[in-house]
Design an enzyme around this catalytic site. Structure first.
Site, PDB file in Angstrom:
ATOM      1  N   ALA A  29      85.175  23.221  68.026  1.00 57.56           N
ATOM      2  CA  ALA A  29      84.049  23.278  67.085  1.00 57.56           C
ATOM      3  C   ALA A  29      83.009  24.274  67.588  1.00 57.56           C
ATOM      4  O   ALA A  29      83.258  24.988  68.555  1.00 57.56           O
ATOM      5  CB  ALA A  29      83.437  21.887  66.928  1.00 57.56           C
ATOM      6  N   ASN A  30      81.871  24.346  66.926  1.00 59.05           N
ATOM      7  CA  ASN A  30      80.780  25.216  67.386  1.00 59.05           C
ATOM      8  C   ASN A  30      79.448  24.552  67.064  1.00 59.05           C
ATOM      9  O   ASN A  30      79.404  23.468  66.490  1.00 59.05           O
ATOM     10  CB  ASN A  30      80.910  26.604  66.751  1.00 59.05           C
ATOM     11  N   ARG A  31      78.357  25.202  67.423  1.00 62.10           N
ATOM     12  CA  ARG A  31      77.032  24.576  67.366  1.00 62.10           C
ATOM     13  C   ARG A  31      76.340  24.688  66.006  1.00 62.10           C
ATOM     14  O   ARG A  31      75.155  24.382  65.897  1.00 62.10           O
ATOM     15  CB  ARG A  31      76.122  25.197  68.421  1.00 62.10           C
ATOM     16  N   ALA A  95      79.795  28.724  59.823  1.00 56.75           N
ATOM     17  CA  ALA A  95      80.255  29.269  61.106  1.00 56.75           C
ATOM     18  C   ALA A  95      81.721  28.859  61.247  1.00 56.75           C
ATOM     19  O   ALA A  95      82.054  27.840  61.850  1.00 56.75           O
ATOM     20  CB  ALA A  95      79.416  28.711  62.243  1.00 56.75           C
TER      21      ALA A  95
END
Ligand code: C5P
Length: 223
Positions: A29-31, A95
């Site tokens: 995942a990402n922020r 994102a």
């Protein structure tokens, strides 16, 4: 924005991160918080547009009056986006994970005697570029983001061309900027015609100004 500047227009927005599974309990995942994308969907609705939001996993409520489709992975996001077309404006604020696991284990990967497993990755589809390069049914305006930690304008300019978009919204997401997960954003809009820097604004204000900008461009294009 003004309440009716996008009346009768269809706006499609992606938001949030994607989650790319490794096994039944783990994912990449990402922020991304989805705050900017959701603010854009809300602002589009407030401008009178018919809005569809395709969102990855976020901790935010579905915006009122916006058709919201929930997805997990990049491939699901692309499918949902294509199902939601046609649109007058496509804004890719998600994102999207650049890579996913080449193989998703059907059972939880166990710690073994052989040390750490290695993870083979494959590229995900580029949703923004896929939509922007459609030969039929391309939205009149395609907007992407360039979240960068270095060489912001160079990377953003390169993305504008490579992804065939009409606008790239460049923002610095280095840790010092506090953009990821935060409530504020300082962006520069880049088009083929040039660039325009906005001051540090609340994400809602960025969204609202963006609607005014897009409405102007749509009307300009028609004249
Ligand atoms: O190349 P990069 O990921 O930095 O590009 C960012 C822009 O492209 C964002 O607008 C993002 O929503 C979009 N994107 C996409 N699909 C991908 C990767 C990025 O739509 N697989």
């Amino acid at each position: 924005g003004l309440p009716s500047q996008l009346a009768g227009k269809r706006v499609l927005v992606t938001s949030g991160p994607t989650h790319e599974p490794i096994d039944p309990v783990r994912y990449i995942a990402n922020r991304s918080s989805g705050k900017q994308g959701h603010a854009i969907a809300k602002a589009a609705r407030a401008s009178g547009a018919d809005v569809t939001l395709v969102t990855g996993p976020v901790a935010l409520a579905d915006p009122f009056g916006v058709k919201t489709v929930h997805v997990e992975t990049a491939r699901e996001m692309l499918q949902a986006v294509e199902a939601a077309l046609p649109a007058d404006i496509f804004i890719a604020a998600a994102a999207v994970a650049d890579w996913r696991a080449a193989d998703i284990a059907t059972e939880k990967i166990k710690k073994g005697a052989n040390g750490a497993p290695s993870l083979a990755l494959v590229e995900n589809p580029d949703i923004l570029a896929t939509v922007a390069r459609r030969s039929t049914g391309r939205p009149a305006l395609v907007v992407g983001f360039a979240a960068e930690t270095e060489k912001l304008f160079d990377h953003a300019q390169e993305k504008l061309a490579r992804k065939s978009c009409d606008i790239i919204i460049a923002n610095d997401v280095g840790a010092a900027a506090g953009v990821l997960g935060g409530d504020r954003n300082e962006v520069t809009l880049m088009t083929k015609a040039g660039k325009e820097s906005w001051p540090d604004l609340n994400k809602d204000e960025v969204a609202s100004r963006l609607m005014t900008k897009l409405a102007g461009m749509l009307n300009g294009a028609r004249r």
